[in-house]
Motif scaffolding. Structure first.
Motif, PDB file in Angstrom:
ATOM      1  N   VAL A  68      46.458  45.680  24.602  1.00 15.97           N
ATOM      2  CA  VAL A  68      46.845  44.768  26.161  1.00 15.97           C
ATOM      3  C   VAL A  68      46.127  45.978  27.706  1.00 15.97           C
ATOM      4  CG1 VAL A  68      48.960  44.699  27.439  1.00 15.97           C
ATOM      5  CG2 VAL A  68      48.599  44.459  25.402  1.00 15.97           C
ATOM      6  N   TRP A  69      46.611  47.060  27.789  1.00 15.11           N
ATOM      7  CA  TRP A  69      46.323  47.614  28.543  1.00 15.11           C
ATOM      8  C   TRP A  69      44.599  47.779  28.408  1.00 15.11           C
ATOM      9  CZ3 TRP A  69      49.147  48.580  32.792  1.00 15.11           C
ATOM     10  CH2 TRP A  69      50.210  48.612  32.260  1.00 15.11           C
ATOM     11  N   LYS A  70      43.471  48.023  27.803  1.00  8.35           N
ATOM     12  CA  LYS A  70      42.448  47.719  27.759  1.00  8.35           C
ATOM     13  C   LYS A  70      41.872  46.725  28.233  1.00  8.35           C
ATOM     14  CE  LYS A  70      38.277  49.633  26.226  1.00  8.35           C
ATOM     15  NZ  LYS A  70      36.983  50.817  26.815  1.00  8.35           N
ATOM     16  N   PHE A  71      42.338  45.232  28.052  1.00  9.64           N
ATOM     17  CA  PHE A  71      42.052  44.015  29.246  1.00  9.64           C
ATOM     18  C   PHE A  71      42.237  44.254  30.352  1.00  9.64           C
ATOM     19  CE2 PHE A  71      43.010  40.017  30.200  1.00  9.64           C
ATOM     20  CZ  PHE A  71      41.987  39.037  29.373  1.00  9.64           C
ATOM     21  N   LEU A  72      43.790  44.797  30.561  1.00  9.89           N
ATOM     22  CA  LEU A  72      44.096  44.771  32.015  1.00  9.89           C
ATOM     23  C   LEU A  72      43.355  45.773  32.850  1.00  9.89           C
ATOM     24  CD1 LEU A  72      47.435  44.398  30.821  1.00  9.89           C
ATOM     25  CD2 LEU A  72      46.620  42.968  32.287  1.00  9.89           C
ATOM     26  N   LEU A  73      43.139  46.568  32.861  1.00 12.90           N
ATOM     27  CA  LEU A  73      42.135  48.182  32.891  1.00 12.90           C
ATOM     28  C   LEU A  73      40.582  47.203  32.945  1.00 12.90           C
ATOM     29  CD1 LEU A  73      43.723  50.858  31.855  1.00 12.90           C
ATOM     30  CD2 LEU A  73      44.170  50.103  33.951  1.00 12.90           C
ATOM     31  N   THR A  74      39.744  46.923  32.517  1.00 15.18           N
ATOM     32  CA  THR A  74      38.788  46.818  32.010  1.00 15.18           C
ATOM     33  C   THR A  74      38.683  45.799  33.126  1.00 15.18           C
ATOM     34  OG1 THR A  74      38.651  47.420  29.824  1.00 15.18           O
ATOM     35  CG2 THR A  74      36.443  45.737  30.545  1.00 15.18           C
ATOM     36  N   LEU A  75      39.263  44.623  32.768  1.00 17.58           N
ATOM     37  CA  LEU A  75      39.198  43.223  33.953  1.00 17.58           C
ATOM     38  C   LEU A  75      39.883  43.164  35.289  1.00 17.58           C
ATOM     39  CD1 LEU A  75      39.793  40.395  31.462  1.00 17.58           C
ATOM     40  CD2 LEU A  75      37.298  41.634  32.761  1.00 17.58           C
ATOM     41  N   ASN A  76      40.667  44.961  35.952  1.00 17.17           N
ATOM     42  CA  ASN A  76      41.363  44.602  36.738  1.00 17.17           C
ATOM     43  C   ASN A  76      42.484  43.522  37.207  1.00 17.17           C
ATOM     44  OD1 ASN A  76      41.464  46.455  38.705  1.00 17.17           O
ATOM     45  ND2 ASN A  76      40.769  45.409  39.897  1.00 17.17           N
ATOM     46  N   VAL A  77      43.302  43.628  36.245  1.00 16.04           N
ATOM     47  CA  VAL A  77      43.889  42.164  36.626  1.00 16.04           C
ATOM     48  C   VAL A  77      45.297  42.770  37.540  1.00 16.04           C
ATOM     49  CG1 VAL A  77      45.445  40.764  34.722  1.00 16.04           C
ATOM     50  CG2 VAL A  77      42.390  41.399  34.391  1.00 16.04           C
ATOM     51  N   PRO A  78      46.179  42.485  38.069  1.00 15.63           N
ATOM     52  CA  PRO A  78      46.743  43.227  39.055  1.00 15.63           C
ATOM     53  C   PRO A  78      47.775  42.675  37.515  1.00 15.63           C
ATOM     54  CG  PRO A  78      45.393  41.836  40.137  1.00 15.63           C
ATOM     55  CD  PRO A  78      45.400  41.616  38.344  1.00 15.63           C
ATOM     56  N   ILE A 122      37.548  44.746  21.793  1.00 14.68           N
ATOM     57  CA  ILE A 122      38.532  44.357  21.989  1.00 14.68           C
ATOM     58  C   ILE A 122      38.073  42.506  21.990  1.00 14.68           C
ATOM     59  CG2 ILE A 122      40.380  45.891  23.102  1.00 14.68           C
ATOM     60  CD1 ILE A 122      39.330  44.376  25.290  1.00 14.68           C
ATOM     61  N   SER A 123      36.384  42.372  22.524  1.00 11.61           N
ATOM     62  CA  SER A 123      35.977  41.532  22.496  1.00 11.61           C
ATOM     63  C   SER A 123      36.177  40.005  21.048  1.00 11.61           C
ATOM     64  CB  SER A 123      34.765  41.339  22.529  1.00 11.61           C
ATOM     65  OG  SER A 123      33.792  41.693  21.144  1.00 11.61           O
ATOM     66  N   LYS A 124      36.889  40.822  19.925  1.00  6.26           N
ATOM     67  CA  LYS A 124      37.151  39.590  18.603  1.00  6.26           C
ATOM     68  C   LYS A 124      38.125  39.574  18.797  1.00  6.26           C
ATOM     69  CE  LYS A 124      39.046  43.169  15.751  1.00  6.26           C
ATOM     70  NZ  LYS A 124      38.926  43.944  14.430  1.00  6.26           N
ATOM     71  N   TYR A 125      38.964  40.000  19.679  1.00  8.57           N
ATOM     72  CA  TYR A 125      40.914  40.286  20.219  1.00  8.57           C
ATOM     73  C   TYR A 125      41.113  37.647  21.184  1.00  8.57           C
ATOM     74  CZ  TYR A 125      41.989  43.748  16.772  1.00  8.57           C
ATOM     75  OH  TYR A 125      42.134  44.076  15.777  1.00  8.57           O
ATOM     76  N   LEU A 169      48.351  34.977  30.633  1.00  8.04           N
ATOM     77  CA  LEU A 169      47.902  34.054  32.147  1.00  8.04           C
ATOM     78  C   LEU A 169      46.899  33.605  32.469  1.00  8.04           C
ATOM     79  CD1 LEU A 169      49.388  32.535  34.033  1.00  8.04           C
ATOM     80  CD2 LEU A 169      49.960  34.555  35.347  1.00  8.04           C
ATOM     81  N   TYR A 170      46.480  35.611  32.381  1.00 15.08           N
ATOM     82  CA  TYR A 170      44.933  35.109  32.790  1.00 15.08           C
ATOM     83  C   TYR A 170      43.955  34.699  31.267  1.00 15.08           C
ATOM     84  CZ  TYR A 170      41.341  38.013  35.939  1.00 15.08           C
ATOM     85  OH  TYR A 170      40.373  38.502  36.407  1.00 15.08           O
ATOM     86  N   LEU A 171      44.445  34.738  30.547  1.00 12.68           N
ATOM     87  CA  LEU A 171      43.425  34.213  29.479  1.00 12.68           C
ATOM     88  C   LEU A 171      43.695  32.786  29.352  1.00 12.68           C
ATOM     89  CD1 LEU A 171      44.473  36.053  26.308  1.00 12.68           C
ATOM     90  CD2 LEU A 171      41.670  35.446  27.483  1.00 12.68           C
ATOM     91  N   PHE A 172      44.719  32.295  29.975  1.00 10.54           N
ATOM     92  CA  PHE A 172      45.291  30.611  30.057  1.00 10.54           C
ATOM     93  C   PHE A 172      44.330  30.086  31.145  1.00 10.54           C
ATOM     94  CE2 PHE A 172      48.714  27.910  30.507  1.00 10.54           C
ATOM     95  CZ  PHE A 172      47.829  26.596  29.665  1.00 10.54           C
ATOM     96  N   THR A 173      44.761  30.704  32.529  1.00  5.50           N
ATOM     97  CA  THR A 173      43.441  30.693  33.847  1.00  5.50           C
ATOM     98  C   THR A 173      42.311  30.163  33.422  1.00  5.50           C
ATOM     99  OG1 THR A 173      45.169  31.219  34.998  1.00  5.50           O
ATOM    100  CG2 THR A 173      42.640  31.543  36.139  1.00  5.50           C
ATOM    101  N   ALA A 174      41.440  31.289  32.347  1.00 10.34           N
ATOM    102  CA  ALA A 174      40.150  31.216  32.520  1.00 10.34           C
ATOM    103  C   ALA A 174      39.270  30.321  31.691  1.00 10.34           C
ATOM    104  CB  ALA A 174      39.480  32.671  31.274  1.00 10.34           C
ATOM    105  N   VAL A 175      40.817  30.173  29.961  1.00 10.93           N
ATOM    106  CA  VAL A 175      40.415  28.847  29.443  1.00 10.93           C
ATOM    107  C   VAL A 175      39.963  27.360  30.515  1.00 10.93           C
ATOM    108  CG1 VAL A 175      41.387  27.045  27.420  1.00 10.93           C
ATOM    109  CG2 VAL A 175      41.021  29.681  27.570  1.00 10.93           C
ATOM    110  N   ILE A 176      41.379  27.115  31.580  1.00 11.97           N
ATOM    111  CA  ILE A 176      42.072  25.754  32.258  1.00 11.97           C
ATOM    112  C   ILE A 176      40.644  26.337  33.103  1.00 11.97           C
ATOM    113  CG2 ILE A 176      42.993  25.252  33.664  1.00 11.97           C
ATOM    114  CD1 ILE A 176      45.521  25.947  32.616  1.00 11.97           C
ATOM    115  N   TYR A 177      39.909  26.591  33.673  1.00  9.61           N
ATOM    116  CA  TYR A 177      38.734  26.750  34.358  1.00  9.61           C
ATOM    117  C   TYR A 177      38.003  26.386  33.054  1.00  9.61           C
ATOM    118  CZ  TYR A 177      34.943  27.310  38.000  1.00  9.61           C
ATOM    119  OH  TYR A 177      34.047  26.719  38.715  1.00  9.61           O
TER     120      TYR A 177
END
Length: 268
Positions: free
Chosen positions: A209-219, A58-61, A95-103
């Motif tokens: 979508v689920w690969k991302f959420l589960l890999t990073l343990n996103v609530p 999923i890295s390229k996405y 939102l998680y991606l946006f948070t990462a970019v903002i930081y």
């Protein structure tokens, strides 16, 4: 800060501090919110960019989505950029991606800018969704406006409240209704409030979508653990029949176990 617009015939708003949403207070949820231990924004950013630079399929996405968000900040500035958030799984990824970019962009600043968000609430929304949105307001420190009403009127109200916002990040994917012919950057129609609509996860599919959420343990919203794969209002949403499993206490497997992504909206 949270502003809530309950009625388009009444332009008054509520600015709230510890009490987030008066409807949640009525349900005795907001005062007793239990937030899962939150990662700091540095950790979120580090994990997201490490995933983007990994050999994970999923890295390229992830990389492309980060590039779109970074381009959005460069084009509109953080003050001119908002995010549409309704607590759904796609919005959580965004939102998680946006948070990462903002930081990453503002990590050396004395004060990290707040994320400007708009939640256009559907009629008869699930209490679980409202609770989760409120959790996210706290977890991601959102500067959010909550608006009830039809989409067009709600966006007009948001435009009046946030005239500085020129572009909105949206978690639409191509499989969604009206998503097939979208592009990453596309303005609203001439008779709509003037925003640039930005779709950073447009080419993600359901498993991604689920690969991302589960890999990073996103609530995410608890309804997804009860067989819901696409969430609207109480009136038009039920668990996905493809996930029916009497062995589960709720009668359904969690959303990430759905095999056929084309069946994502079953139950809507």
């Amino acid at each position: 800060m949270v502003q809530i617009y309950m009625d388009f015939n009444n332009s008054s708003s509520h600015e709230m501090g510890n009490v987030i949403d008066n409807r949640m207070v009525n349900h005795s949820i907001a005062p007793n919110l239990i937030i899962k231990p939150k990662k700091d924004f540095a950790q979120i950013s580090r994990e997201v960019y490490e995933l983007a630079n990994s050999d994970n399929p999923i890295s390229k996405y992830v990389t492309r989505s980060l590039e779109v968000i970074e381009k959005s900040i460069n084009l509109y500035g953080i003050d001119g950029l908002g995010i549409s958030f309704n607590g759904g799984k796609d919005c959580v990824v965004l939102l998680y991606l946006f948070t990462a970019v903002i930081y990453k962009h503002f990590r050396k600043s004395e004060k990290k800018p707040k994320i400007q968000a708009v939640y256009i609430r559907t009629p008869n929304s699930f209490v679980e969704v409202e609770e989760f949105v409120n959790e996210c307001i706290l977890r991601y420190e959102l500067d959010i406006i909550i608006i009830e009403g039809p989409m067009k009127q709600a966006l007009q109200k948001y435009h009046e409240c946030r005239p500085n916002v020129k572009a909105i990040l949206i978690g639409t994917r191509r499989i969604d209704p009206h998503g097939k012919n979208l592009s990453e950057f596309i303005p609203t129609d001439p008779d709509w409030p003037p925003f640039m609509r930005i779709h950073p996860i447009l080419d993600w599919n359901y498993p991604l979508v689920w690969k991302f959420l589960l890999t990073l343990n996103v609530p995410y919203c608890i309804l997804y653990d009860k067989g819901y794969t696409s969430i609207g209002s109480i009136d038009n949403t039920c668990p996905n029949p493809d996930l029916r499993n009497p062995a589960q206490s709720c009668g359904y497997d969690p959303a990430w176990k759905l095999v056929d992504e084309n069946r994502e909206r079953c139950g809507r």
